[in-house]
Design a protein around this motif. Structure first.
Motif, mmCIF file in Angstrom:
data_model
loop_
_atom_site.group_PDB
_atom_site.id
_atom_site.type_symbol
_atom_site.label_atom_id
_atom_site.label_comp_id
_atom_site.label_asym_id
_atom_site.label_seq_id
_atom_site.Cartn_x
_atom_site.Cartn_y
_atom_site.Cartn_z
ATOM 1 N N MET A 227 0.967 -1.969 0.281
ATOM 2 C CA MET A 227 0.303 0.080 -0.384
ATOM 3 C C MET A 227 1.163 1.395 -0.188
ATOM 4 O O MET A 227 0.890 2.314 0.544
ATOM 5 C CB MET A 227 -1.022 -0.155 1.581
ATOM 6 N N ILE A 228 1.814 1.227 -0.297
ATOM 7 C CA ILE A 228 3.155 2.157 -0.429
ATOM 8 C C ILE A 228 2.772 3.255 -1.662
ATOM 9 O O ILE A 228 1.724 2.487 -2.918
ATOM 10 C CB ILE A 228 4.245 1.899 -0.578
ATOM 11 N N TYR A 229 2.579 4.481 -1.003
ATOM 12 C CA TYR A 229 2.222 5.545 -1.364
ATOM 13 C C TYR A 229 2.803 7.257 -0.918
ATOM 14 O O TYR A 229 3.372 7.479 -2.330
ATOM 15 C CB TYR A 229 0.494 6.254 -0.925
ATOM 16 N N THR A 230 2.557 7.708 -0.101
ATOM 17 C CA THR A 230 3.813 8.923 -0.022
ATOM 18 C C THR A 230 5.201 8.336 -0.397
ATOM 19 O O THR A 230 5.436 9.732 -1.406
ATOM 20 C CB THR A 230 3.563 9.494 1.496
ATOM 21 N N GLU A 231 6.028 7.805 -0.439
ATOM 22 C CA GLU A 231 7.222 8.337 -0.457
ATOM 23 C C GLU A 231 8.097 8.456 -2.315
ATOM 24 O O GLU A 231 8.305 9.242 -2.487
ATOM 25 C CB GLU A 231 7.946 6.891 -0.127
ATOM 26 N N PRO A 232 7.127 7.643 -2.787
ATOM 27 C CA PRO A 232 7.265 7.136 -4.338
ATOM 28 C C PRO A 232 6.575 8.198 -4.479
ATOM 29 O O PRO A 232 7.489 8.709 -6.018
ATOM 30 C CB PRO A 232 6.903 5.659 -4.806
ATOM 31 N N PHE A 233 5.717 8.456 -4.334
ATOM 32 C CA PHE A 233 4.505 9.437 -4.887
ATOM 33 C C PHE A 233 5.367 11.405 -5.380
ATOM 34 O O PHE A 233 5.448 11.439 -5.693
ATOM 35 C CB PHE A 233 3.390 9.933 -4.625
ATOM 36 N N VAL A 234 6.687 11.246 -3.920
ATOM 37 C CA VAL A 234 6.879 12.595 -3.578
ATOM 38 C C VAL A 234 8.154 12.750 -4.576
ATOM 39 O O VAL A 234 8.584 13.562 -5.235
ATOM 40 C CB VAL A 234 7.330 12.701 -1.738
ATOM 41 N N VAL A 235 9.036 11.358 -5.166
ATOM 42 C CA VAL A 235 9.915 11.670 -5.796
ATOM 43 C C VAL A 235 10.312 11.691 -6.893
ATOM 44 O O VAL A 235 10.161 12.495 -7.765
ATOM 45 C CB VAL A 235 10.686 9.991 -4.978
ATOM 46 N N SER A 248 -1.963 2.428 -4.802
ATOM 47 C CA SER A 248 -2.664 3.426 -3.940
ATOM 48 C C SER A 248 -2.589 4.685 -4.961
ATOM 49 O O SER A 248 -3.518 5.442 -5.229
ATOM 50 C CB SER A 248 -1.874 3.657 -3.058
ATOM 51 N N ILE A 249 -1.189 4.917 -5.912
ATOM 52 C CA ILE A 249 -0.936 5.787 -6.305
ATOM 53 C C ILE A 249 -2.002 5.935 -7.284
ATOM 54 O O ILE A 249 -2.784 6.722 -7.872
ATOM 55 C CB ILE A 249 1.134 6.052 -7.003
ATOM 56 N N GLU A 250 -2.062 4.858 -8.394
ATOM 57 C CA GLU A 250 -3.212 4.909 -9.028
ATOM 58 C C GLU A 250 -4.722 5.138 -8.892
ATOM 59 O O GLU A 250 -5.793 6.002 -9.374
ATOM 60 C CB GLU A 250 -3.499 3.443 -9.987
ATOM 61 N N PHE B 102 -10.258 -9.493 17.274
ATOM 62 C CA PHE B 102 -9.166 -9.572 17.508
ATOM 63 C C PHE B 102 -8.456 -8.945 15.973
ATOM 64 O O PHE B 102 -8.078 -8.800 15.322
ATOM 65 C CB PHE B 102 -8.293 -10.397 17.520
ATOM 66 N N PHE B 103 -8.865 -10.509 15.480
ATOM 67 C CA PHE B 103 -8.624 -10.227 13.439
ATOM 68 C C PHE B 103 -9.011 -9.121 13.185
ATOM 69 O O PHE B 103 -8.153 -8.592 12.127
ATOM 70 C CB PHE B 103 -8.864 -11.746 12.906
ATOM 71 N N TRP B 104 -9.876 -8.534 12.823
ATOM 72 C CA TRP B 104 -11.004 -7.216 12.267
ATOM 73 C C TRP B 104 -10.369 -6.730 12.824
ATOM 74 O O TRP B 104 -10.015 -5.543 12.044
ATOM 75 C CB TRP B 104 -12.111 -7.269 12.584
ATOM 76 N N LEU B 105 -9.761 -6.088 14.204
ATOM 77 C CA LEU B 105 -8.692 -4.563 14.335
ATOM 78 C C LEU B 105 -8.028 -4.970 13.840
ATOM 79 O O LEU B 105 -7.377 -4.058 13.127
ATOM 80 C CB LEU B 105 -8.834 -4.967 16.102
ATOM 81 N N LEU B 106 -7.235 -6.428 13.340
ATOM 82 C CA LEU B 106 -6.105 -6.755 12.851
ATOM 83 C C LEU B 106 -5.733 -5.598 11.030
ATOM 84 O O LEU B 106 -5.014 -5.076 10.506
ATOM 85 C CB LEU B 106 -4.803 -7.872 13.048
ATOM 86 N N SER B 107 -6.804 -6.181 10.792
ATOM 87 C CA SER B 107 -7.307 -5.947 9.119
ATOM 88 C C SER B 107 -7.475 -4.633 9.123
ATOM 89 O O SER B 107 -6.188 -3.967 7.783
ATOM 90 C CB SER B 107 -7.990 -7.207 8.703
ATOM 91 N N ASN B 108 -7.707 -3.813 10.128
ATOM 92 C CA ASN B 108 -7.826 -2.989 10.083
ATOM 93 C C ASN B 108 -6.332 -1.908 9.371
ATOM 94 O O ASN B 108 -6.060 -0.805 9.174
ATOM 95 C CB ASN B 108 -8.533 -1.288 11.188
ATOM 96 N N ARG B 109 -5.412 -2.298 10.822
ATOM 97 C CA ARG B 109 -3.896 -2.170 10.884
ATOM 98 C C ARG B 109 -3.723 -2.018 9.490
ATOM 99 O O ARG B 109 -2.798 -1.359 9.199
ATOM 100 C CB ARG B 109 -3.355 -3.025 11.875
ATOM 101 N N MET B 110 -3.887 -2.798 8.563
ATOM 102 C CA MET B 110 -3.332 -3.156 7.635
ATOM 103 C C MET B 110 -3.832 -2.285 6.228
ATOM 104 O O MET B 110 -3.610 -2.193 5.364
ATOM 105 C CB MET B 110 -3.572 -4.754 6.936
ATOM 106 N N ALA B 111 -5.309 -1.909 6.763
ATOM 107 C CA ALA B 111 -6.111 -1.134 5.617
ATOM 108 C C ALA B 111 -5.245 -0.164 5.019
ATOM 109 O O ALA B 111 -4.884 0.485 5.300
ATOM 110 C CB ALA B 111 -7.516 -0.751 6.149
ATOM 111 N N PRO B 112 -5.076 -0.138 3.425
ATOM 112 C CA PRO B 112 -4.805 0.817 2.406
ATOM 113 C C PRO B 112 -5.145 2.124 2.767
ATOM 114 O O PRO B 112 -6.381 2.351 2.810
ATOM 115 C CB PRO B 112 -4.175 0.656 1.168
ATOM 116 N N ALA B 113 -4.514 3.747 3.078
ATOM 117 C CA ALA B 113 -5.455 4.193 3.757
ATOM 118 C C ALA B 113 -5.605 5.214 2.183
ATOM 119 O O ALA B 113 -7.197 5.762 1.872
ATOM 120 C CB ALA B 113 -3.807 6.025 3.840
ATOM 121 N N ALA B 114 -5.072 4.802 1.490
ATOM 122 C CA ALA B 114 -5.753 6.031 -0.060
ATOM 123 C C ALA B 114 -7.120 4.914 -0.284
ATOM 124 O O ALA B 114 -7.677 5.593 -0.789
ATOM 125 C CB ALA B 114 -5.220 5.089 -1.166
ATOM 126 N N VAL B 115 -7.431 4.019 0.021
ATOM 127 C CA VAL B 115 -9.040 2.593 0.213
ATOM 128 C C VAL B 115 -10.379 4.275 0.537
ATOM 129 O O VAL B 115 -11.072 4.584 0.037
ATOM 130 C CB VAL B 115 -9.049 1.776 0.379
#
Lengths: 324, 268
Positions: A227-235, A248-250, B102-115
């Protein structure tokens, strides 16, 4: 140490449930809603069913092509950085000084890149790699290598990968170091008596003991690089062309740039689903590993010494001194 | 611990690799812009503090730091206070759906912010929190609350159950036991969890930038402003970058022995 069944514990969990549900479930419902609809603007929506999903998974359409290309790039990127960071992290962890003030100094310096805001990481490498003002770019060009991450695809990729190695190898190294520290001295003494080689010690003692932390390291690194976004986006801004555009960038391009809600929502859901599946595999493997450890500890307590940095010591089950 | 041959060399090289780009940023922040653009110098020949002075005197710059700190602190307080009781529950009791939760919490830690960027934008605009520190603080809860629960659960499990039982036998009510006995016992764990909430909220940019426009804009977003008509203001950008590294660098020292456990979601 069996936990007691108590349904009232839900009251203690309720605040967490509400906070996370507010920021996870509610937005996700909007996403599901958008993913099934199309709009002609003016907030007029109409039902589109699974149309967006069909388009997304069909490489011949514009959306599908972009998604699958960025997904491929992203997977390739994740694999490359795992292949570099995991072995390098192990080597660095094995190279940690044994005692004295240097241990603390190394730990602090190792942790430093992890605490820099992600866009500043991008800025650091943007400045460092520029051929005109950056040390790296200047030295490489002076050495006769034509290096320019703004115009050359391969240079951009190398820069993004080196940046990620710089940023996150410390994480793998710190985790491995914590795993290594939990190995009692007696193991090494036994190995010495048996006349084990350096490689045998690594393979038979150190690697098995690092199993658990390595699992965490691999999956954290996979998730975060996926889910990398910020670092490559800035560079690189995803360029040159689209060569470093990750998922993520897309997604941000489609969602916040073009405001194409339906497409962005469909992409989000598929993206989230992939993450969820990987996460589930991780969780299952990890809990199984944990259960195995417990069984082992019960049957042969001496083989399970108390880790130095343990957060979950189970005093009743694990005697401190092993006879190994 | 038994190390490998040539370890000093490997460690030295790796540390240089880590420090060199940071040194270059610090180096640039003390140079004048003409020196940056015109010559390649390994250290500032005409050192200047003008960039730092500009950041500390121009309100539009230093307010960015205040905004960032505001939502980071808010987020840390929210995360820790909701995570503490939950960590205790997960550590001590079995209840309906605990493993799934507990698993649901973990999956939220991993969720991509872009979504979440776009739906958060809609959500917080709808409830009138857009462009306030609260919006960012609540948004960052999605990955910080699960992290705090995971870390604290480990520390609570380290407290022997006999202590709970003794306290209840002595007539402590649950809230009193929690505040008077449990919290002091896991104080270091709370410190570690707070540090990690602080850190992950501090380094995140995508959500923070999406959910603010003017009055709550974080420093990381303000940094993009250094592009002006006369080209990039590299010195100013570098100085702003150096100032964002400092808070993290200061607190590392206190948690250096717990860093690995925090990054491993409390599972080392």
């Amino acid at each position: 140490m069996d936990k007691t069944v108590n349904q009232k514990a839900w009251f203690l969990v309720l605040p967490v449930f509400l906070v996370v549900a507010f920021s996870a479930v509610l937005p996700l419902m909007t996403v599901v809603n958008y993913s099934m609809q199309d709009t002609f603007g003016n907030n007029q929506f109409f039902w589109n069913g699974v149309g967006w999903f069909k388009e997304l998974l069909d490489p011949s359409t514009d959306l599908g092509g972009r998604f699958l290309a960025s997904l491929g790039r992203n997977l390739f990127f994740s694999l490359v950085i795992l292949a570099i960071e995991v072995p390098l992290g192990i080597v660095v962890a094995l190279s940690m000084p044994r005692e004295g003030w240097t241990v603390a100094a190394c730990l602090v310096i190792l942790a430093l890149p992890l605490l820099i805001p992600w866009n500043v990481v991008g800025t650091i490498w943007q400045i460092f790699g520029r051929p005109d003002i950056g040390l790296l770019g200047y030295v490489l060009n002076a050495a006769g290598i034509d290096y320019n991450y703004v115009s050359n695809d391969i240079d951009a990729w190398v820069t993004v990968i080196v940046m990620d190695v710089w940023h996150w190898t410390s994480l793998v190294a710190l985790l491995c170091y914590a795993g290594l520290k939990s190995i009692p001295e007696a193991y090494y003494q036994a190995a010495q008596i048996d006349g084990a080689s350096r490689w045998a010690v690594f393979k038979a003692i150190q690697l098995p003991k690092m199993n658990r932390v390595l699992l965490i390291a691999v999956l954290l690194r996979f998730m975060d690089s996926f889910m990398i976004y910020t670092e490559p986006f800035v560079v690189t801004g995803g360029g040159p062309g689209n060569s470093t555009t990750f998922v993520s960038i897309e997604l941000v391009k489609i969602a916040l740039g073009q405001f194409d809600l339906g497409k962005a929502a469909a992409l989000s859901l598929v993206y989230n689903l992939i993450i969820l599946i990987v996460c589930w595999i991780f969780y299952t493997v990890m809990t199984n590993a944990g259960a195995e450890r417990k069984v082992q500890a019960e049957s042969e307590p001496a083989a399970e010494p108390k880790p130095a940095a343990a957060l979950k010591p189970v005093p009743a089950l694990k005697p401190k001194e092993g006879v190994a | 611990m038994h190390s490998i041959p040539g370890r000093r060399l490997i460690m030295g090289l790796f540390l240089i690799f880590l420090l060199l780009p940071i040194y270059w940023l610090v180096n640039m922040s003390f140079k004048t812009n003409s020196e940056i653009v015109s010559t390649m110098t390994l250290w500032p020949h005409t050192p200047t503090l003008q960039h730092y002075k500009r950041i500390f005197t121009d309100e539009s710059w230093y307010s960015g730091y205040i905004n960032s700190l505001e939502y980071v602190v808010l987020n840390t307080i929210i995360s820790i206070s909701v995570a503490l009781p939950a960590a205790y529950a997960f550590s001590r009791y079995r209840f309906l759906g605990d493993k799934h939760l507990f698993f649901w919490l973990l999956s939220n830690r991993m969720a991509p912010a872009a979504v979440y960027a776009l739906p958060f934008f809609n959500l917080y605009s709808a409830i009138g929190l857009f462009d306030t520190p609260w919006a960012v603080a609540l948004a960052h809860c999605i990955f910080n609350v699960p992290l705090a629960v995971w870390i604290l659960e480990g520390f609570v499990s380290g407290v022997p159950r006999e202590i709970d039982e003794t306290a209840f036998l002595d007539g402590y009510s649950f809230p009193r036991f929690f505040i008077k006995i449990l919290v002091p016992l896991i104080a270091s764990g709370i410190g570690v969890a707070a540090f990690f909430c602080f850190m992950f909220s501090w380094v995140e940019l995508l959500l923070a930038r999406t959910l603010t426009s003017v009055s709550a804009k974080p420093i990381a977003a303000i940094m993009t402003r250094t592009v002006s008509a006369s080209g990039m203001d590299w010195g100013l950008l570098a100085a702003a970058g150096v100032l964002t590294i400092i808070p993290g660098a200061l607190v590392i020292w206190f948690v250096r022995n717990y860093i690995a456990s925090g990054f491993a979601l409390g599972r080392v």
